[in-house]
Scaffold this motif. Structure first.
Motif, PDB file in Angstrom:
ATOM      1  N   PHE A  94       0.848  -1.187   0.000  1.00 24.98           N
ATOM      2  CA  PHE A  94       0.000   0.000   0.000  1.00 24.98           C
ATOM      3  C   PHE A  94       0.889   1.243   0.000  1.00 24.98           C
ATOM      4  CE2 PHE A  94      -2.576  -3.296   2.071  1.00 24.98           C
ATOM      5  CZ  PHE A  94      -3.753  -3.195   1.356  1.00 24.98           C
ATOM      6  N   ALA A  95       0.276   2.394  -0.218  1.00 25.17           N
ATOM      7  CA  ALA A  95       1.024   3.644  -0.097  1.00 25.17           C
ATOM      8  C   ALA A  95       1.636   3.711   1.296  1.00 25.17           C
ATOM      9  CB  ALA A  95       0.098   4.835  -0.332  1.00 25.17           C
ATOM     10  N   SER A  96       2.861   4.202   1.381  1.00 24.13           N
ATOM     11  CA  SER A  96       3.666   4.283   2.606  1.00 24.13           C
ATOM     12  C   SER A  96       4.404   2.992   2.914  1.00 24.13           C
ATOM     13  CB  SER A  96       2.851   4.695   3.843  1.00 24.13           C
ATOM     14  OG  SER A  96       2.586   6.069   3.832  1.00 24.13           O
ATOM     15  N   ASP A  97       3.997   1.864   2.309  1.00 17.62           N
ATOM     16  CA  ASP A  97       4.677   0.599   2.568  1.00 17.62           C
ATOM     17  C   ASP A  97       5.986   0.509   1.779  1.00 17.62           C
ATOM     18  OD1 ASP A  97       2.668  -0.232   4.206  1.00 17.62           O
ATOM     19  OD2 ASP A  97       1.737  -1.580   2.762  1.00 17.62           O
ATOM     20  N   PHE A  98       6.831  -0.411   2.205  1.00 18.78           N
ATOM     21  CA  PHE A  98       8.036  -0.693   1.430  1.00 18.78           C
ATOM     22  C   PHE A  98       8.417  -2.146   1.622  1.00 18.78           C
ATOM     23  CE2 PHE A  98      12.021  -1.379   3.824  1.00 18.78           C
ATOM     24  CZ  PHE A  98      11.514  -1.354   5.116  1.00 18.78           C
ATOM     25  N   CYS A  99       9.179  -2.668   0.676  1.00 17.58           N
ATOM     26  CA  CYS A  99       9.832  -3.956   0.871  1.00 17.58           C
ATOM     27  C   CYS A  99      11.253  -3.840   0.343  1.00 17.58           C
ATOM     28  CB  CYS A  99       9.077  -5.099   0.191  1.00 17.58           C
ATOM     29  SG  CYS A  99       9.130  -5.105  -1.608  1.00 17.58           S
ATOM     30  N   ARG A 100      12.131  -4.657   0.863  1.00 15.43           N
ATOM     31  CA  ARG A 100      13.543  -4.621   0.479  1.00 15.43           C
ATOM     32  C   ARG A 100      13.903  -5.936  -0.210  1.00 15.43           C
ATOM     33  NH1 ARG A 100      15.945  -4.222   5.261  1.00 15.43           N
ATOM     34  NH2 ARG A 100      15.712  -1.981   5.379  1.00 15.43           N
ATOM     35  N   LEU A 101      14.524  -5.832  -1.386  1.00 17.09           N
ATOM     36  CA  LEU A 101      14.873  -7.011  -2.171  1.00 17.09           C
ATOM     37  C   LEU A 101      16.378  -7.215  -2.236  1.00 17.09           C
ATOM     38  CD1 LEU A 101      12.619  -6.489  -5.339  1.00 17.09           C
ATOM     39  CD2 LEU A 101      11.996  -7.569  -3.187  1.00 17.09           C
ATOM     40  N   THR A 102      16.796  -8.445  -2.151  1.00 11.59           N
ATOM     41  CA  THR A 102      18.162  -8.852  -2.479  1.00 11.59           C
ATOM     42  C   THR A 102      18.061  -9.780  -3.675  1.00 11.59           C
ATOM     43  OG1 THR A 102      18.870  -8.684  -0.177  1.00 11.59           O
ATOM     44  CG2 THR A 102      20.246  -9.986  -1.654  1.00 11.59           C
ATOM     45  N   ILE A 103      18.697  -9.411  -4.794  1.00  9.97           N
ATOM     46  CA  ILE A 103      18.486 -10.095  -6.068  1.00  9.97           C
ATOM     47  C   ILE A 103      19.719 -10.908  -6.469  1.00  9.97           C
ATOM     48  CG2 ILE A 103      17.902  -9.799  -8.502  1.00  9.97           C
ATOM     49  CD1 ILE A 103      15.697  -8.875  -6.695  1.00  9.97           C
ATOM     50  N   THR A 104      19.478 -12.140  -6.891  1.00 13.74           N
ATOM     51  CA  THR A 104      20.522 -12.965  -7.502  1.00 13.74           C
ATOM     52  C   THR A 104      20.178 -13.169  -8.970  1.00 13.74           C
ATOM     53  OG1 THR A 104      20.969 -14.138  -5.431  1.00 13.74           O
ATOM     54  CG2 THR A 104      21.717 -15.171  -7.475  1.00 13.74           C
ATOM     55  N   LEU A 105      21.068 -12.759  -9.859  1.00 16.18           N
ATOM     56  CA  LEU A 105      20.883 -12.942 -11.292  1.00 16.18           C
ATOM     57  C   LEU A 105      21.537 -14.252 -11.709  1.00 16.18           C
ATOM     58  CD1 LEU A 105      21.742  -9.321 -12.508  1.00 16.18           C
ATOM     59  CD2 LEU A 105      19.508 -10.251 -11.867  1.00 16.18           C
ATOM     60  N   LYS A 106      20.776 -15.077 -12.406  1.00 15.89           N
ATOM     61  CA  LYS A 106      21.275 -16.397 -12.768  1.00 15.89           C
ATOM     62  C   LYS A 106      20.973 -16.676 -14.234  1.00 15.89           C
ATOM     63  CE  LYS A 106      21.683 -20.975 -10.678  1.00 15.89           C
ATOM     64  NZ  LYS A 106      21.277 -21.817  -9.538  1.00 15.89           N
ATOM     65  N   ASP A 107      21.991 -17.107 -14.994  1.00 19.33           N
ATOM     66  CA  ASP A 107      21.810 -17.402 -16.420  1.00 19.33           C
ATOM     67  C   ASP A 107      20.921 -18.620 -16.619  1.00 19.33           C
ATOM     68  OD1 ASP A 107      23.378 -15.293 -17.223  1.00 19.33           O
ATOM     69  OD2 ASP A 107      25.220 -16.469 -17.279  1.00 19.33           O
ATOM     70  N   GLY A 108      20.266 -18.643 -17.795  1.00 19.08           N
ATOM     71  CA  GLY A 108      19.416 -19.783 -18.129  1.00 19.08           C
ATOM     72  C   GLY A 108      18.033 -19.303 -18.517  1.00 19.08           C
ATOM     73  N   ASN A 109      17.465 -19.927 -19.552  1.00 17.15           N
ATOM     74  CA  ASN A 109      16.147 -19.523 -20.022  1.00 17.15           C
ATOM     75  C   ASN A 109      15.102 -19.748 -18.934  1.00 17.15           C
ATOM     76  OD1 ASN A 109      17.024 -18.734 -22.559  1.00 17.15           O
ATOM     77  ND2 ASN A 109      16.902 -20.833 -23.353  1.00 17.15           N
ATOM     78  N   LEU A 110      14.096 -18.893 -18.978  1.00 17.96           N
ATOM     79  CA  LEU A 110      13.075 -18.918 -17.937  1.00 17.96           C
ATOM     80  C   LEU A 110      11.729 -18.619 -18.566  1.00 17.96           C
ATOM     81  CD1 LEU A 110      12.514 -18.765 -14.733  1.00 17.96           C
ATOM     82  CD2 LEU A 110      12.647 -16.295 -15.080  1.00 17.96           C
ATOM     83  N   GLU A 111      10.677 -19.239 -18.066  1.00 16.52           N
ATOM     84  CA  GLU A 111       9.342 -18.909 -18.543  1.00 16.52           C
ATOM     85  C   GLU A 111       9.091 -17.426 -18.293  1.00 16.52           C
ATOM     86  OE1 GLU A 111       4.633 -20.033 -17.712  1.00 16.52           O
ATOM     87  OE2 GLU A 111       6.236 -21.022 -16.585  1.00 16.52           O
ATOM     88  N   GLY A 112       8.608 -16.741 -19.300  1.00 18.68           N
ATOM     89  CA  GLY A 112       8.404 -15.307 -19.190  1.00 18.68           C
ATOM     90  C   GLY A 112       9.415 -14.534 -19.996  1.00 18.68           C
ATOM     91  N   GLY A 113      10.392 -15.219 -20.553  1.00 23.79           N
ATOM     92  CA  GLY A 113      11.358 -14.553 -21.414  1.00 23.79           C
ATOM     93  C   GLY A 113      12.602 -14.145 -20.680  1.00 23.79           C
ATOM     94  N   GLY A 114      13.604 -13.700 -21.441  1.00 23.70           N
ATOM     95  CA  GLY A 114      14.840 -13.221 -20.846  1.00 23.70           C
ATOM     96  C   GLY A 114      15.926 -14.273 -20.881  1.00 23.70           C
TER      97      GLY A 114
END
Length: 459
Positions: free
Chosen positions: A330-350
């Motif tokens: 909601f407005a005023s909310d937040f979340c924090r992400l830590t992202i790992t990028l990994k090679d390999g085809n995936l459903e959804g493209g990319g």
């Protein structure tokens, strides 16, 4: 997830004799009085019991830009008055008219008329040619453009208070709320499948293909955080959020993300690494495909694209789609992400996957500090106990100049008289102290009311 970010403003009427003589006098309910504004901002973290802080205390005054404050009699459609206010550097906690014009000065017409107050802040942003908020006060309409910290959306605030009258208390407290949510991309790392050690990503591009680039709003459609605007119900205190309209807006807002630079102008990593976005559900698409969800995002790194969903880590064999639909910011909310990028085809493209681990732990690295003072009746009781028994006043109640500030109305009706010790000053800041009919305060004090009236200073 519902970490509310609050900014508090107190409006109080103080009455002066002449132009330069700041001696408070009593004013009858029939008289008018200028509304003076003293500003406080809530702690970003919201873990302390008393999240009230002077606006601009840590050099953020200019970042809030202009505060537009709209005042109507009781009904939102009543006669409208509005003014532009700012916080001057070195004058933290004090909102002053942006231009000293009588037309924009807001007043209490008398002591009993009820008023409704609505307000937003319009921050300039770091890139003045592309601010995150554009506002037309004459039309009472605005536009929000989503993006990174340079938009200034960290300081885009709103609030509604009332209806209230001066008779209900000299102070009108306003807790400002951030009008958008934010997704903090805390860190990225690249996993190539064990060929080399994981690499820390220093720069990439992030896009949310299914979210709008911008939204419009106006000052007549405020609502509560977790509900929509309802025209059948009156707007009142607690309806702190403008209604964002995404109609006709293109989709796919994007930012360039960079690893935190220690010399950056934004010292908080939760601001520097944030993507400011409209409120959205993570999983709300027309079907179950990941790429059709609002929480779907694309990361471009070293010429390759990696796709992911914010709620991806939540999914397992027992996760039901209905459960995913409940996850939202909601407005005023937040979340924090830590992202790992990994090679390999995936459903959804990319060319690979962006695996998102997220949390909503307290926001980090925000250099805001509690202003010493009395914020609750519990604080007031502790101070009263120290005054009655002559014990040391707790240090959290007074500043370096031994000034004890009130940030709320308090009840000391259980005692007849109170003495402020030598060397201390009780600054009421326009708040009211309830005492017995014959109750008195001696010692040094200022800007306070006893039982709704300005006490007479000893001759």
């Amino acid at each position: 997830m519902n970490k509310i970010i609050g900014y508090m403003i107190s409006l109080f009427a103080l009455f002066f004799v002449g132009c330069n003589n700041e001696v408070a006098i009593e004013v009858s309910p029939e008289q008018s009085a200028e509304i003076l504004f003293s500003g406080y901002e809530g702690d970003f973290v919201q873990t302390k019991a008393n999240p009230n802080y002077l606006i601009g205390k840590d050099g953020t005054a200019q970042k809030f830009g202009t505060f537009y404050i709209f005042q109507t009699k009781e009904d939102i459609n009543g006669e409208l008055h509005w003014g532009r206010y700012i916080v001057n550097d070195g004058k933290e906690g004090q909102l002053t008219l942006k231009d000293e014009t009588e037309d924009e000065k807001l007043i209490w017409e008398d002591g009993t008329t009820n008023y409704l107050f609505r307000s937003i802040s319009v921050p300039p942003g770091i890139d003045s040619d592309n601010p995150g908020v554009a506002f037309n006060p004459d039309e009472m309409t605005g536009t929000v453009t989503f993006g990174d910290y340079t938009t200034g959306l960290e300081y885009f605030m709103g609030v509604t208070v009332g209806p209230q009258s001066l008779a209900n208390g000299q102070v009108l407290s306003m807790i400002y709320r951030r009008q958008v949510c934010k997704v903090v991309f805390w860190a990225f790392k690249y996993d190539d499948g064990g060929k080399i050690d994981d690499k820390i990503v220093t720069e990439c591009q992030i896009c949310f293909p299914n979210l709008p680039v911008s939204a419009t709003f106006d000052m007549k459609h405020f609502h509560k955080q977790q509900s929509k605007y309802d025209g059948s119900k009156p707007i009142q205190g607690g309806c702190d959020y403008v209604t964002l309209d995404f109609k006709d807006s293109p989709k796919a807002p994007q930012i360039t993300w960079r690893k935190k630079d220690l010399n950056a102008s934004e010292q908080s990593s939760d601001i520097f690494h944030a993507f400011y976005l409209p409120p959205f559900k993570f999983w709300d698409g027309k079907d179950s495909k990941p790429e059709n969800q609002s929480g779907f995002f694309v990361v471009t790194y070293n010429g390759k694209t990696y796709t992911g969903n914010i709620n991806g880590y939540q999914m397992n064999d027992n996760t039901q789609e209905e459960e995913l639909k409940k996850l939202e910011l909601f407005a005023s909310d937040f979340c924090r992400l830590t992202i790992t990028l990994k090679d390999g085809n995936l459903e959804g493209g990319g060319g690979g996957s962006a695996i998102a681990e997220w949390n909503v732990k307290d926001e980090q690295d925000v250099p805001h500090h509690r202003v010493p003072g009395i914020y609750s009746q519990e604080d007031a009781d502790k101070l009263l106990d120290a005054l009655i028994h002559g014990t040391p006043i707790p240090e959290v109640f007074f500043d370096d100049d031994n000034i004890i500030r009130l940030f709320t109305n308090i009840d000391w009706s259980s005692v007849e008289g109170i003495t402020i010790p030598d060397g201390y000053t009780l600054d009421g800041q326009g708040y009211n102290i309830k005492m017995s009919e014959s109750g008195t305060i001696s010692g040094t004090y200022r800007n306070l009311y006893i039982n709704g009236a300005v006490p007479k200073q000893p001759a």
